[in-house]
Design an enzyme around this catalytic site. Sequence first.
Site, PDB file in Angstrom:
ATOM      1  N   SER A 152       2.603   3.715  -7.546  1.00 35.47           N
ATOM      2  CA  SER A 152       2.252   2.635  -8.128  1.00 35.47           C
ATOM      3  C   SER A 152       3.204   1.681  -7.436  1.00 35.47           C
ATOM      4  O   SER A 152       4.255   2.069  -7.000  1.00 35.47           O
ATOM      5  CB  SER A 152       2.536   2.206  -9.604  1.00 35.47           C
ATOM      6  OG  SER A 152       2.561   1.089  -9.758  1.00 35.47           O
TER       7      SER A 152
ATOM      8  N   ILE B 111      -2.848   9.848  -7.357  1.00 35.06           N
ATOM      9  CA  ILE B 111      -1.768  10.493  -6.543  1.00 35.06           C
ATOM     10  C   ILE B 111      -0.386  10.458  -6.923  1.00 35.06           C
ATOM     11  O   ILE B 111      -0.176   9.143  -7.364  1.00 35.06           O
ATOM     12  CB  ILE B 111      -1.748   9.812  -4.999  1.00 35.06           C
ATOM     13  CG1 ILE B 111      -3.367   9.902  -4.516  1.00 35.06           C
ATOM     14  CG2 ILE B 111      -1.017  10.753  -4.028  1.00 35.06           C
ATOM     15  CD1 ILE B 111      -3.858  11.148  -4.262  1.00 35.06           C
TER      16      ILE B 111
ATOM     17  N   LEU C 253       0.763  -1.319   0.014  1.00 34.25           N
ATOM     18  CA  LEU C 253       0.143  -0.137  -0.161  1.00 34.25           C
ATOM     19  C   LEU C 253       0.843   1.304   0.151  1.00 34.25           C
ATOM     20  O   LEU C 253       1.904   1.403   0.919  1.00 34.25           O
ATOM     21  CB  LEU C 253      -0.942  -0.011   1.130  1.00 34.25           C
ATOM     22  CG  LEU C 253      -1.835  -1.343   1.417  1.00 34.25           C
ATOM     23  CD1 LEU C 253      -2.930  -1.034   2.434  1.00 34.25           C
ATOM     24  CD2 LEU C 253      -2.793  -1.216   0.055  1.00 34.25           C
TER      25      LEU C 253
ATOM     26  N   GLY D 155      -1.560   6.367  -2.758  1.00 34.96           N
ATOM     27  CA  GLY D 155      -2.474   6.446  -3.849  1.00 34.96           C
ATOM     28  C   GLY D 155      -3.723   5.503  -2.895  1.00 34.96           C
ATOM     29  O   GLY D 155      -5.054   6.132  -2.982  1.00 34.96           O
ATOM     30  N   HIS D 156      -3.262   4.275  -2.544  1.00 34.02           N
ATOM     31  CA  HIS D 156      -4.426   3.360  -2.093  1.00 34.02           C
ATOM     32  C   HIS D 156      -4.891   3.996  -0.593  1.00 34.02           C
ATOM     33  O   HIS D 156      -6.094   3.934  -0.455  1.00 34.02           O
ATOM     34  CB  HIS D 156      -3.517   2.185  -1.298  1.00 34.02           C
ATOM     35  CG  HIS D 156      -3.137   1.277  -2.337  1.00 34.02           C
ATOM     36  ND1 HIS D 156      -1.727   0.897  -2.636  1.00 34.02           N
ATOM     37  CD2 HIS D 156      -3.529   0.337  -3.583  1.00 34.02           C
ATOM     38  CE1 HIS D 156      -1.457   0.180  -3.696  1.00 34.02           C
ATOM     39  NE2 HIS D 156      -2.633  -0.076  -4.100  1.00 34.02           N
TER      40      HIS D 156
END
Lengths: 282, 282
Positions: A185, A176, A33, A36-37
Amino acid sequence: MEIIRIPRIMQDTCKKYLLKGRSIGLVPTMGALHEGHLSLVKRARTENDISAVSIFINPTQFGPSEDLDRYPRDVENDIKKLRAQEVDILFLPDNLLMYPKGFVTYVEVTAISGKLCGAFRPGHFRGVATVVAKLLNIASPTRAYFGQKDFQQTVVIRRMAKDLDLDVQIVVCPTIREQDGLAMSSRNLYLDSRQRQAAAAIYKCLSAASEALRSGTASSAETKKIMREMLAGEPLITNIEYASVYDTNTLDEADQMQGEVLLAVAVRMGEVRLIDNTVVNL
Amino acid sequence: MEIIRIPRIMQDTCKKYLLKGRSIGLVPTMGALHEGHLSLVKRARTENDISAVSIFINPTQFGPSEDLDRYPRDVENDIKKLRAQEVDILFLPDNLLMYPKGFVTYVEVTAISGKLCGAFRPGHFRGVATVVAKLLNIASPTRAYFGQKDFQQTVVIRRMAKDLDLDVQIVVCPTIREQDGLAMSSRNLYLDSRQRQAAAAIYKCLSAASEALRSGTASSAETKKIMREMLAGEPLITNIEYASVYDTNTLDEADQMQGEVLLAVAVRMGEVRLIDNTVVNL
């Protein structure tokens, strides 16, 4: 945070919340994670009574020559991050419970799945649609959250949810980015420091193309040319899989330059495959 | 009986019942209701708080050269029959609401779908699995009822429900037969009076084969031979698509003669295609 590993127990738990009239927000992930997550998790927490996150590295969306085995795994840290976000439920199923012996059913979102990434990753979106259908059926969320970085994935999932009458709202959240614009990513972990620096070229290319389109001076073909030239100018980018202007619904290359258009890119830096996109309103 | 034509309204209605803790029994049909359907309806009424029946002639399960256009339609009489059974909800959706413009998603139960009927009706079980997934997502039933006459269909649907984690109990009910043993089917309406009489040969063949197996004297190959000879003896049966002994799970021809085995038949009488089966416990 409750950690549930068995699909049937996850299903019963979520059903109980629904019967009490609670809304559920689900964030499906493959772990490792990053911010972004976590932006999806925060939104799920804000918009729902119960927030649930799934971590499952889904084998059916990896091709035989892809990075399933070396895909980053860091469940302990993931759990810490989710606890810090005060997530209610972490669904952490085992592969054999998700795909038991005799499993043979797949969801195919035809027409869309073969384009863009699908052309380079045959079967990928079949795996994505199948596992997301399963996760949605298990968690029966009110809302499910996905990042715009995987734009085609969001189109495939929205289409599947609509076509199969899944009673869920698909929420797509902004990409993000790192300081230099690189889209966050899990696969960025694969990059060495030179590649990591060079990868900023992807966002620069999207920004320049976006500006060209917005200024109204560049046609679709000219914008594509700008994109490809900028990417080709970065020597550590070893292959451009696609880079162009697309219709946000059909994912075909766009020629009509009005309304919403998608600028999308997939490149290789050696073994590492990176994608990014931006939507421009004209 | 409430008649609902719009999927979204059906979904909201069923959700409301579920939130009140009521169980829902769904009987998916293509209409032209006969005693076979009504036996499912009765069972759904007995076992659930709310009984729902859907009537939808699903175009995606008919091949291009099949009988979609002439498939029997008799909605007015169907409604009378369902009212007499005190069904709570009739779901009667329009084709364009089930398959709106842009529909591209299909559920494929691979491995099983190409066997038996699937070998003669390519794409049939893809259409069945897709529409049943949709109906289950729309009505979110506690239990869904299907007739054993369409044995392969029940295997496909059970497999799909399990693989996609659909939270529903699939209930398979015994085949209802005419006096002479012919399995009830909406397609029996296609038969002229001579064909109708001759069609009893199918049940006679299944009964004889079943007896041969149970007696323990006939091997799988011998049983198949008995079946094919009896069917071939009826001149109005113009083609035997399949007739043999099968594994009830894999639907492959069985060689191990123990436990449950499936005797299944598909024949043509001119244009009309008839199927039937029986399960023998050895």
